[in-house]
Design a protein around this motif. Structure first.
Motif, PDB file in Angstrom:
ATOM      1  N   GLU A   1       0.828  -1.195   0.000  1.00  0.00           N
ATOM      2  CA  GLU A   1       0.000   0.000   0.000  1.00  0.00           C
ATOM      3  C   GLU A   1       0.870   1.257   0.000  1.00  0.00           C
ATOM      4  O   GLU A   1       1.763   1.419   0.831  1.00  0.00           O
ATOM      5  CB  GLU A   1      -0.926  -0.011   1.212  1.00  0.00           C
ATOM      6  CG  GLU A   1      -2.000  -1.079   1.144  1.00  0.00           C
ATOM      7  CD  GLU A   1      -3.089  -0.884   2.175  1.00  0.00           C
ATOM      8  OE1 GLU A   1      -2.989   0.081   2.966  1.00  0.00           O
ATOM      9  OE2 GLU A   1      -4.045  -1.676   2.188  1.00  0.00           O
ATOM     10  N   THR A   2       0.600   2.101  -0.975  1.00  0.00           N
ATOM     11  CA  THR A   2       1.406   3.301  -1.153  1.00  0.00           C
ATOM     12  C   THR A   2       0.515   4.455  -1.590  1.00  0.00           C
ATOM     13  O   THR A   2      -0.221   4.336  -2.586  1.00  0.00           O
ATOM     14  CB  THR A   2       2.494   3.079  -2.236  1.00  0.00           C
ATOM     15  OG1 THR A   2       3.277   1.933  -1.902  1.00  0.00           O
ATOM     16  CG2 THR A   2       3.383   4.303  -2.371  1.00  0.00           C
TER      17      THR A   2
ATOM     18  N   ALA B   1      -4.567   9.300  -4.668  1.00  0.00           N
ATOM     19  CA  ALA B   1      -4.912   7.902  -4.931  1.00  0.00           C
ATOM     20  C   ALA B   1      -3.956   7.007  -4.168  1.00  0.00           C
ATOM     21  O   ALA B   1      -2.871   7.425  -3.746  1.00  0.00           O
ATOM     22  CB  ALA B   1      -4.851   7.600  -6.418  1.00  0.00           C
ATOM     23  N   LYS B   2      -4.364   5.766  -4.019  1.00  0.00           N
ATOM     24  CA  LYS B   2      -3.567   4.806  -3.249  1.00  0.00           C
ATOM     25  C   LYS B   2      -3.416   3.510  -4.024  1.00  0.00           C
ATOM     26  O   LYS B   2      -4.399   2.932  -4.494  1.00  0.00           O
ATOM     27  CB  LYS B   2      -4.256   4.528  -1.925  1.00  0.00           C
ATOM     28  CG  LYS B   2      -3.471   3.629  -0.972  1.00  0.00           C
ATOM     29  CD  LYS B   2      -4.356   3.242   0.209  1.00  0.00           C
ATOM     30  CE  LYS B   2      -3.616   3.255   1.511  1.00  0.00           C
ATOM     31  NZ  LYS B   2      -4.491   2.853   2.631  1.00  0.00           N
ATOM     32  N   VAL B   3      -2.177   3.062  -4.148  1.00  0.00           N
ATOM     33  CA  VAL B   3      -1.907   1.735  -4.694  1.00  0.00           C
ATOM     34  C   VAL B   3      -2.126   0.710  -3.587  1.00  0.00           C
ATOM     35  O   VAL B   3      -1.552   0.834  -2.500  1.00  0.00           O
ATOM     36  CB  VAL B   3      -0.456   1.628  -5.209  1.00  0.00           C
ATOM     37  CG1 VAL B   3      -0.175   0.223  -5.719  1.00  0.00           C
ATOM     38  CG2 VAL B   3      -0.199   2.649  -6.286  1.00  0.00           C
TER      39      VAL B   3
ATOM     40  N   ARG C   1       0.782  -6.811 -12.391  1.00  0.00           N
ATOM     41  CA  ARG C   1      -0.542  -6.786 -11.777  1.00  0.00           C
ATOM     42  C   ARG C   1      -0.578  -5.622 -10.791  1.00  0.00           C
ATOM     43  O   ARG C   1       0.242  -5.572  -9.860  1.00  0.00           O
ATOM     44  CB  ARG C   1      -0.847  -8.095 -11.046  1.00  0.00           C
ATOM     45  CG  ARG C   1      -0.902  -9.330 -11.945  1.00  0.00           C
ATOM     46  CD  ARG C   1      -2.053  -9.260 -12.940  1.00  0.00           C
ATOM     47  NE  ARG C   1      -2.169 -10.486 -13.719  1.00  0.00           N
ATOM     48  CZ  ARG C   1      -3.099 -11.420 -13.511  1.00  0.00           C
ATOM     49  NH1 ARG C   1      -3.985 -11.254 -12.533  1.00  0.00           N
ATOM     50  NH2 ARG C   1      -3.133 -12.508 -14.251  1.00  0.00           N
ATOM     51  N   ALA C   2      -1.481  -4.685 -11.003  1.00  0.00           N
ATOM     52  CA  ALA C   2      -1.599  -3.522 -10.122  1.00  0.00           C
ATOM     53  C   ALA C   2      -3.043  -3.345  -9.699  1.00  0.00           C
ATOM     54  O   ALA C   2      -3.974  -3.531 -10.503  1.00  0.00           O
ATOM     55  CB  ALA C   2      -1.093  -2.259 -10.820  1.00  0.00           C
ATOM     56  N   SER C   3      -3.239  -2.982  -8.443  1.00  0.00           N
ATOM     57  CA  SER C   3      -4.575  -2.754  -7.898  1.00  0.00           C
ATOM     58  C   SER C   3      -4.564  -1.442  -7.123  1.00  0.00           C
ATOM     59  O   SER C   3      -3.664  -1.202  -6.304  1.00  0.00           O
ATOM     60  CB  SER C   3      -4.966  -3.911  -6.978  1.00  0.00           C
ATOM     61  OG  SER C   3      -6.266  -3.753  -6.478  1.00  0.00           O
TER      62      SER C   3
END
Length: 556
Positions: A394-395, A541-543, A418-420
């Motif tokens: 989480e970033t 926004a947050k990864v 793969r990114a969410s």
């Protein structure tokens, strides 16, 4: 390849009872570059240079490290449309338009698991009077358990067909010579060929009605019908004209996509460059049946148009009860600068990376709530994963700043990402940038993005925009493209999967609700050892997570 002697029992039964085919007078000798005179009657001359064997171990087999390594493609020659995929006796077969000397023929790849592939010699040569010009895009059907190809040959005007102008196509059949050969390397053409003359190209896979009648469509949109797969009758028009038609039963629902209270479920899909979903009533024997498209249930097979993914071909995989589709990746059509404009390759550090190939195999499903198809790479690609190249938990993303994922050098060009992202609270663009760090041109990386807007009205479904862009990508038309994509009230994250294979990217949003084939800029990959991948947002926004895997080669 066609022409081998000796048929298995099953193939022999299919050929039995063949009707005689008129034989034109002998053909011309080879002339000029071993190309026969096109407008002369006769058999294709036996020109060794014209029918030279396709050397499966030719010197160009993945000669350049910049060539794609996990997309099925011809090892020796150029290619276009995927043709005739099927599964038989434990082996998957994928054929394609193979640009061997002397015209287009039927190239052939085989795999036991859809992961590792082997190059075979062409299955179909243009060696008969009715296909002497070329073997064009074809399909395969299992007929009484026997893989059976229906292909369009370019016959050229001759004494059998007459002066047919541009209608000098004949449809013909080919079957395996030896069904006990797992790779089905040799194919024969029955003597009842051709089955249709004075016609057009692109026959589809055939389907069988409840009465046992066989039907298929083709470029003109008419339907051919047969009781025995030998003698065919044109029974009328069902569809409009379109290249490479595909017609198949509605696929299974995508995972977690069941819709409450669904009524009047459609039955079939008709696909060309785009697709439409509807209901097919087969009607009486020797008729077309009726096709009723479902209003609003239509879409593209890739992005917003067919520029980079075209001429798709699907098949039913009985092993996992699913429909799989391939397309022709023609990323060489991307707008380019200088002397690489509209070519199949561009000069890279290790050679000439090729841009035309078969796509990743995409599982096709149906979303009843959205009334659309979804396309996502088959689960077998998980087995091609190598080392984890980079990962991030989480970033929070700082508006306007990219977060580099820290890949090792020379690794990003053969990778899976793969990114969410957490669902943002405000409108913002967020996504990934692929193959950053070009020493040739600033900002030549490919940006793959969500243009997110919140669900202001609290509806079950709302649209956001998705797409790709590049500020200086020499093969990116008009700086990029975007299109609407539906989000559901039940969605919790924004998910993105990206496969990068040296010269091409395939990107999939939300498990395949939107899907894009993207050419990699020659400027981005040329002399670029960094090959970076980063995540970014223009707002808050947050990864949730991001992982990059190395991807192994598919070649046996």
């Amino acid at each position: 390849m066609v022409g081998a002697s000796g048929c298995s029992l099953a193939a022999a039964l299919l050929i039995a009872g063949a009707r005689a085919t008129p034989t034109p007078p002998p053909g011309p000798n080879c002339v000029g570059n071993n190309v026969p005179i096109a407008n002369t009657s006769g058999l294709l001359p036996d020109c060794p240079a014209l029918l030279e064997p396709h050397n499966a171990s030719c010197a160009n087999v993945h000669k350049y490290t910049d060539d794609p390594q996990f997309h099925p493609m011809d090892a020796c020659f150029g290619e276009n449309d995927p043709n005739g995929p099927f599964w038989f006796n434990g082996v998957y077969h994928l054929m394609y338009q193979d640009h061997v000397t002397g015209g287009v023929v039927g190239g052939h790849l085989a795999s036991d698991d859809l992961i590792t592939w082997r190059q075979l010699e062409p299955a179909l040569w243009n060696d008969e009077w009715y296909d002497k010009g070329s073997v064009y895009t074809f399909s395969a059907t299992l007929v009484d358990g026997v893989p059976t190809i229906v292909y369009p040959g370019i016959a050229w005007p001759n004494s059998t067909l007459g002066d047919c102008g541009q209608e000098c196509f004949a449809h013909a059949v080919a079957v395996p010579a030896n069904l006990s050969d797992p790779d089905l390397k040799d194919w024969v053409k029955p003597d009842y060929n051709p089955i249709v003359v004075n016609t057009q190209r692109d026959p589809s896979t055939a389907w069988q009605t409840s009465s046992g009648e066989w039907r298929y469509t083709y470029y003109d949109g008419d339907i051919f019908a047969s009781d025995d797969f030998k003698v065919w009758k044109n029974v009328g028009k069902l569809f409009g004209k379109a290249e490479c038609p595909d017609f198949f039963p509605l696929p299974a629902d995508c995972a977690g996509c069941a819709a409450d209270g669904e009524t009047d479920r459609p039955t079939h899909v008709h696909a060309t460059a785009n697709y439409e979903i509807g209901t097919y009533d087969e009607g009486a024997p020797m008729t077309t049946g009726t096709w009723t498209p479902l209003k609003g249930a239509a879409g593209h097979l890739d992005g917003v148009d067919a520029t980079f993914f075209y001429a798709s071909k699907s098949f039913w995989d009985p092993v996992k009860s699913r429909r799989i589709m391939w397309g022709w990746v023609r990323a060489g059509l991307g707008k380019a600068s200088g002397d690489v404009s509209n070519k199949d390759e561009c000069t890279l550090v290790n050679g000439n990376g090729r841009y035309n190939m078969n796509s990743l195999a995409r599982e096709t499903n149906y979303d009843p709530l959205l009334q659309q198809l979804t396309f996502f790479p088959i689960e077998e690609y998980d087995e091609l994963r190598g080392d984890v190249l980079a990962t991030a938990g989480e970033t929070w993303l700082v508006p306007g700043s990219d977060v580099d994922l820290g890949l090792p050098e020379n690794a990003g060009l053969q990778s899976e990402l793969r990114a969410s992202f957490e669902m943002p609270d405000e409108a913002t663009r967020l996504g990934v940038k692929v193959i950053t760090g070009s020493p040739l041109v600033d900002d030549a990386a490919i940006e793959i993005f969500f243009d997110f807007t919140p669900n202001a009205n609290g509806t079950d479904v709302w649209d956001v925009a998705v797409g790709f862009a590049s500020k200086n990508g020499d093969r990116v038309p008009d700086g990029g493209k975007s299109a609407p994509m539906a989000l559901k009230k039940t969605d919790k994250t924004l998910d993105l999967a990206v496969w990068t294979d040296h010269t091409v990217i395939e990107a999939f949003f939300m498990a395949g609700r939107s899907f894009w084939t993207i050419p990699l800029s020659c400027d981005a990959v040329g002399n670029n050892t960094k090959q970076g991948i980063s995540v970014y947002a223009n707002g808050t926004a947050k990864v949730k997570s991001a992982t990059v895997y190395a991807v192994k080669s598919i070649w046996a």
